[in-house]
Scaffold this motif. Structure first.
Motif, mmCIF file in Angstrom:
data_model
loop_
_atom_site.group_PDB
_atom_site.id
_atom_site.type_symbol
_atom_site.label_atom_id
_atom_site.label_comp_id
_atom_site.label_asym_id
_atom_site.label_seq_id
_atom_site.Cartn_x
_atom_site.Cartn_y
_atom_site.Cartn_z
ATOM 1 N N ASP A 80 -7.687 2.250 -2.398
ATOM 2 C CA ASP A 80 -6.757 1.153 -2.614
ATOM 3 C C ASP A 80 -6.491 0.478 -1.274
ATOM 4 O OD1 ASP A 80 -6.324 2.124 -5.334
ATOM 5 O OD2 ASP A 80 -5.165 3.720 -4.370
ATOM 6 N N ARG A 82 -3.848 -2.304 1.003
ATOM 7 C CA ARG A 82 -2.594 -3.036 1.150
ATOM 8 C C ARG A 82 -2.686 -3.921 2.388
ATOM 9 N NH1 ARG A 82 1.047 -2.862 -3.230
ATOM 10 N NH2 ARG A 82 0.766 -0.850 -4.259
ATOM 11 N N THR A 84 -1.079 -5.598 5.767
ATOM 12 C CA THR A 84 -0.072 -5.326 6.784
ATOM 13 C C THR A 84 0.599 -6.625 7.228
ATOM 14 O OG1 THR A 84 -1.524 -5.608 8.703
ATOM 15 C CG2 THR A 84 -1.547 -3.452 7.622
ATOM 16 N N HIS A 93 -2.247 3.450 -1.007
ATOM 17 C CA HIS A 93 -1.980 3.198 -2.420
ATOM 18 C C HIS A 93 -0.617 2.556 -2.665
ATOM 19 C CE1 HIS A 93 -0.540 4.179 -6.517
ATOM 20 N NE2 HIS A 93 -1.787 3.907 -6.852
ATOM 21 N N SER A 95 3.088 0.708 -2.332
ATOM 22 C CA SER A 95 3.623 -0.430 -1.581
ATOM 23 C C SER A 95 4.583 0.047 -0.495
ATOM 24 C CB SER A 95 4.339 -1.404 -2.519
ATOM 25 O OG SER A 95 5.442 -0.765 -3.159
ATOM 26 N N MET A 108 3.785 -3.819 4.014
ATOM 27 C CA MET A 108 3.612 -5.194 4.482
ATOM 28 C C MET A 108 4.621 -5.610 5.546
ATOM 29 S SD MET A 108 5.130 -7.557 1.389
ATOM 30 C CE MET A 108 3.821 -7.045 0.296
ATOM 31 N N ASP A 162 -1.632 -5.152 -3.874
ATOM 32 C CA ASP A 162 -0.464 -6.004 -3.646
ATOM 33 C C ASP A 162 -0.387 -7.078 -4.726
ATOM 34 O OD1 ASP A 162 0.795 -5.021 -1.223
ATOM 35 O OD2 ASP A 162 -1.020 -5.661 -0.172
ATOM 36 N N ALA A 169 0.298 -12.275 0.091
ATOM 37 C CA ALA A 169 -0.756 -11.632 -0.711
ATOM 38 C C ALA A 169 -1.881 -12.609 -1.056
ATOM 39 C CB ALA A 169 -0.168 -11.040 -1.984
ATOM 40 N N SER A 193 -9.074 -5.199 -9.066
ATOM 41 C CA SER A 193 -7.642 -5.422 -8.966
ATOM 42 C C SER A 193 -7.069 -5.481 -10.373
ATOM 43 C CB SER A 193 -7.330 -6.731 -8.237
ATOM 44 O OG SER A 193 -5.926 -6.947 -8.178
#
Length: 305
Positions: A80, A82, A84, A93, A95, A108, A162, A169, A193
């Motif tokens: 997965d 995410r 930054t 994985h 959030s 994030m 995300d 995103a 996704s």
């Protein structure tokens, strides 16, 4: 991950209102649309992927996990990603950081350097409830670029997690495409996704060179049309369906559905599969890819298949 039982339930939601129109469509002849097979899927199958690197046996998404899986002869990793704060993509994985690291807050809201100072093995426990990988120098968050660089021979399934309406995103599809191209990894990555928006945006850059997996929406449409007998009207947009095995009362339906997907050149994958017998049963019925939390099973499976 997409669950087969979710597909079944979703398939019937709203069906009453559309059955009439769907059966009207059945009266007409449609040319069945088959997907072209990307290079990613042209190696010898079945493929065995380590989910998050092998989350059952090592801290997820860390080099500890990826090294362990690599040593057990997996085909690749299911990871997965995410975003930054400074626009890097990391293998992670949740959030939030709290479940797996000694950090807190949203991924994030941290830059890459901050994230890579965290202990990603802090909460991992073994079967004896010990924490064997706390403070381990390889229990760190990795960027996607690092994963691609460290494991150049591994195939990788990448899930964009995300939500499209979260901060920045909208940048992810282009960032992901650029990273894949920079690492010359177009033929060893599948992009997935749960969000159609990300897959649609990625397609604007991709031009079908990089394999893509189906969203929940696409798989639900496929299953509805399949069970109503109008599968010939389904037009695939993706190369790869990832399902969760429910081998019980729906076994015959499930295996027939697998064969239907194969006839469309859609690659069926199941995740997670943590039982050697189930691995054998699924692949016997045509499943191309297996995702497991236990990379040690991959080596055992390869020794007996």
């Amino acid at each position: 991950m997409t669950k087969f039982n979710v597909l079944i339930k979703s398939a019937f939601i709203g069906t009453v209102g559309v059955v009439g129109s769907l059966f009207f469509l059945k009266k007409y002849n449609y040319k069945r649309t088959n997907m072209a097979v990307p290079t990613f899927f042209t190696h010898a199958s079945p493929y065995i992927f380590a989910r998050k690197g092998g989350m059952a046996v090592r801290p997820e998404h860390t080099q500890l996990a990826f090294d362990y899986a690599n040593n057990h002869k997996v085909t690749g990793f299911d990871i997965d990603i995410r975003l930054t704060q400074d626009y890097h993509l990391v293998a992670f994985h949740d959030s939030e950081l709290d479940r797996t690291t000694n950090g807190s807050g949203a991924v994030m809201t941290h830059n890459l350097a901050e994230l890579q100072h965290l202990d990603a093995g802090y909460y991992f426990t073994d079967i004896n409830k010990h924490h064997p990988y706390r403070d381990h120098h390889l229990a760190k968050i990795l960027s996607l670029s690092e994963v691609l660089t460290k494991y150049p021979n591994q195939l990788i399934i990448v899930h964009i997690l995300d939500a499209p309406d979260t901060t920045n995103a909208h940048r992810i599809p282009k960032l992901l495409f650029d990273i894949i191209v920079q690492h010359h990894a177009q033929h060893r990555v599948v992009v997935m996704s749960p969000f159609v928006e990300h897959l649609t945006a990625f397609a604007d850059y991709n031009e079908e060179e990089i394999a893509v997996g189906a969203s929940q929406k696409e798989m639900t449409e496929a299953f509805i049309k399949y069970i109503l007998g109008i599968g010939h009207t389904f037009k695939p947009k993706s190369h790869f369906f990832q399902l969760t095995p429910q081998i019980n009362h729906t076994k015959r339906l499930e295996y027939n559905y697998i064969q239907w997907l194969l006839r469309l050149n859609i690659v069926p994958s199941y995740s997670p599969v943590n039982n050697l017998d189930l691995m054998q049963e699924l692949t016997k019925h045509g499943v191309h890819s297996i995702v497991t939390d236990r990379p040690d099973l991959a080596q055992r499976f390869n020794n007996i298949k």
